[in-house]
Scaffold this motif. Structure first.
Motif, mmCIF file in Angstrom:
data_model
loop_
_atom_site.group_PDB
_atom_site.id
_atom_site.type_symbol
_atom_site.label_atom_id
_atom_site.label_comp_id
_atom_site.label_asym_id
_atom_site.label_seq_id
_atom_site.Cartn_x
_atom_site.Cartn_y
_atom_site.Cartn_z
ATOM 1 N N HIS A 91 -26.432 -55.598 -5.373
ATOM 2 C CA HIS A 91 -25.901 -56.635 -6.249
ATOM 3 C C HIS A 91 -24.417 -56.841 -5.983
ATOM 4 N N ARG A 92 -23.704 -55.751 -5.751
ATOM 5 C CA ARG A 92 -22.264 -55.839 -5.485
ATOM 6 C C ARG A 92 -21.991 -56.602 -4.194
ATOM 7 N N SER B 57 -22.859 -59.306 -2.563
ATOM 8 C CA SER B 57 -23.582 -60.563 -2.737
ATOM 9 C C SER B 57 -23.729 -61.314 -1.418
ATOM 10 N N ARG C 16 -14.704 -59.599 -9.687
ATOM 11 C CA ARG C 16 -16.061 -59.070 -9.697
ATOM 12 C C ARG C 16 -16.332 -58.266 -8.408
ATOM 13 N N ASP D 205 -18.258 -57.794 -5.807
ATOM 14 C CA ASP D 205 -19.380 -58.328 -5.033
ATOM 15 C C ASP D 205 -19.233 -58.093 -3.535
#
Length: 443
Positions: free
Chosen positions: A38-39, A41, A367, A369
Motif C-alpha cells: 500500500h505504501r 503506490s 503520505r 506511498d
C-alpha cells in the motif's frame, strides 16, 4: 507422579505456544507485506512528452510512442512541415542560452526541459502546468518558476507573457486564486484564493527584471507597477500587525483548506516582501521600499522566533520531522538573508523526505506511498546550487536526468522502483532544473 504429570501437561502447552507464535508471525508478515504494498503506490505514466504535429499543433506522446519523434527534437516524424518545425525549435533555443553543467556530461536534460516549457506555452504565452486535464491550467506558483527560467535563459518575450497573464488575472484585493483556466476568465474549481501567489508573483518579477539591462531595468519595473503595487499591498493586508505572520492558507500541498499556518506560506510572503523592497528601490520609490523592507524584517524575525525553536516544521508548532519544502523557500534564490539554522533544517529535511527511488516527497509528513516528486527534488537542486552546494545540486540533477521518460521529459512523479509516473512534462520541474543549471553556470 504429580511432577511427571505436570511435565507432560507443560509440553503440549509449549508446542501450542510455539504454534500460535508462528501463526502470529505469519499474520504480521502478511499484514506488513500488504502495508508495504500500500505504501509503494502504483501510478501510471499518462504522457511521455509533448511534440509538434500537423499544422503546428502540440500533441501528446503516449508511453511507447516515442519512436514517432524525430531524434533530438519535439517534432513528430510524419509532420508535413517537419523540417520547418525542427528549425523553429532550434531557432527558439538559439535565441537564448542553454545552461551547460560540465558534471552532467552531454545530457540533453536542460535543453529538453527548455523545449518542454516552450511547448507548454499556450497561445499568448500562458504557461500551463502540464498538458492533460487537470494539469492544463495555470498555477501562479508554477508560472513564477517558468517566468524566472525563461528570463534566465534569454527568452524575455516569453517570460513577459507569463507576467502579463498574472497581472491580468490578479484579484482586486491583489490575491490570486489557486489556479486559472488558460483564458483567465474562469477558475476551474472552488479551491479559492491561495495567499502565496502574491509572494511568487513578486519574486518572479524581480528575477525577470534582473535579467533586463541595468539601463532599462527601472522602466521595466515601472511597466509592471500594477503587479508590484497590488501584490505588495496584499501582503501588507494579510500580515497580522502584532504577530507579523499571515493567516493560514493553502500552499503547494494544495489542500482544500488549512487551519494552521504553514512555513511555506510565511516563507513565500517573506520572499515577496524582500523582492518588493528591492523592486521599489529600483524605481526610486523610497517610502514603499522602506515599508516592504521593514515588513520583511518583521516577518523574518517572526518566522525565526515562532518556527525556529521547533526546527522549522511544516506547521507552526508542528514536530520537527514534518519539515518540508517550505524550508527551501527561506533560502536563496527565494530569500537572500537567512539564519544558519534554516540551512540546517533544510539539510535535515532531505532525509525526512527521502523516498526509495532516491528522490524527495513534498514533506516529511507526506503520505508514505514511496513516491518521489520531481518538483520537490528539482527545487532542492535549485536551492543547493544557489547556496553554493554544487555537489548536492549535481546529485539531484543527475537523479532527475536518469528518471526522465523515454521521451526525455521530467515526469511529475517517480515510483519506488524508479519508474516515471503521472504526467510529463511538468512545468515546475522543468523550470527548476533550468534555474538550477543557470545557477551552476552563473559567473
Amino acid at each position: 507422579m504429580t511432577t511427571g504429570h505436570l511435565h507432560q501437561l507443560a509440553r503440549p502447552s509449549r508446542a501450542a505456544g510455539l504454534w500460535w507464535l508462528a501463526a502470529a508471525l505469519v499474520v504480521v508478515v502478511t499484514l506488513t507485506a500488504g502495508w508495504l504494498q500500500h505504501r509503494q503506490s502504483r501510478v501510471p505514466l499518462y504522457l511521455s512528452t509533448l511534440a509538434v504535429g500537423r499544422d503546428g499543433s502540440v500533441v501528446e506522446v503516449k508511453p511507447g510512442d516515442e519512436g514517432q519523434l524525430i531524434a533530438g527534437t519535439r517534432v513528430l516524424r510524419d509532420t508535413p512541415d517537419a523540417a520547418s518545425q525542427v528549425r523553429r525549435q532550434q531557432d527558439w533555443l538559439a535565441a537564448g542560452t542553454v545552461p551547460s553543467v560540465p558534471e552532467l556530461g552531454d545530457t540533453t536534460l536542460v535543453r529538453d526541459a527548455l523545449l518542454d516549457l516552450h511547448l507548454l506555452a499556450q497561445p499568448g504565452g500562458v504557461a500551463v502546468a502540464g498538458a492533460p486535464p487537470p494539469w492544463n491550467n495555470v498555477w501562479p506558483r508554477d508560472s513564477a518558476f517558468v517566468a524566472a527560467a525563461l528570463a534566465r535563459t534569454g527568452h524575455h518575450g516569453d517570460a513577459e507573457h507569463v507576467l502579463n497573464f498574472l497581472t491580468r488575472v490578479q484579484g482586486h484585493d491583489g490575491t490570486f486564486q489557486a489556479r486559472y483556466r488558460t483564458d483567465g476568465s474562469l477558475v476551474p474549481d472552488d479551491r479559492g484564493s491561495q495567499l502565496d501567489g502574491v509572494g511568487w508573483s513578486l519574486w518572479a518579477l524581480e528575477v525577470v527584471a534582473g535579467t533586463v539591462p541595468r539601463s532599462e531595468r527601472a522602466d521595466y519595473v515601472r511597466s509592471h507597477r500594477r503587479l508590484l503595487d497590488a501584490s505588495s499591498a496584499a501582503i501588507g493586508n494579510a500580515l497580522d500587525p502584532d504577530s507579523h505572520l499571515p493567516p493560514p492558507s493553502s500552499d503547494y500541498w494544495e489542500k482544500p483548506s488549512e487551519d494552521r499556518l504553514s512555513l511555506a506560506t510565511a516563507a513565500v510572503l517573506l520572499a515577496g516582501s524582500e523582492s518588493a523592497g528591492r523592486l521599489y528601490r529600483t524605481i526610486g520609490a523610497t517610502r514603499a521600499a522602506e515599508t516592504n523592507t521593514s515588513r520583511a524584517i518583521d516577518l523574518r524575525t517572526a518566522i525565526s522566533t515562532r518556527f525556529g525553536p521547533d526546527g522549522y516544521p511544516r506547521y507552526l508548532g508542528g514536530p520537527a520531522r514534518s519539515v518540508d519544502l517550505g524550508a527551501s523557500f527561506l533560502l536563496p534564490p527565494f530569500v537572500r538573508e537567512h539564519p544558519a539554522d534554516v540551512v540546517d533544517a533544510w539539510r535535515r529535511s532531505a532525509s525526512e523526505m527521502a523516498r526509495p527511488a532516491g528522490g524527495l516527497a513534498p514533506g516529511g509528513g507526506w503520505r508514505p506511498d514511496g513516491i518521489s516528486w520531481t518538483p520537490t527534488t528539482a527545487t532542492y537542486a535549485l536551492v543547493a546550487a544557489a547556496l553554493g552546494d554544487r555537489e548536492s545540486a549535481v546529485h539531484y540533477l543527475r537523479w532527475l536526468d536518469v528518471h526522465r521518460t523515454a521521451g526525455g521529459s521530467i515526469p511529475e512523479k517517480v515510483l519506488a522502483d524508479g519508474s516515471p509516473a503521472s504526467v510529463a512534462p511538468l512545468g515546475w520541474s522543468a523550470a527548476a532544473v533550468i534555474l538550477a543549471a543557470a545557477e551552476l553556470t552563473a559567473g
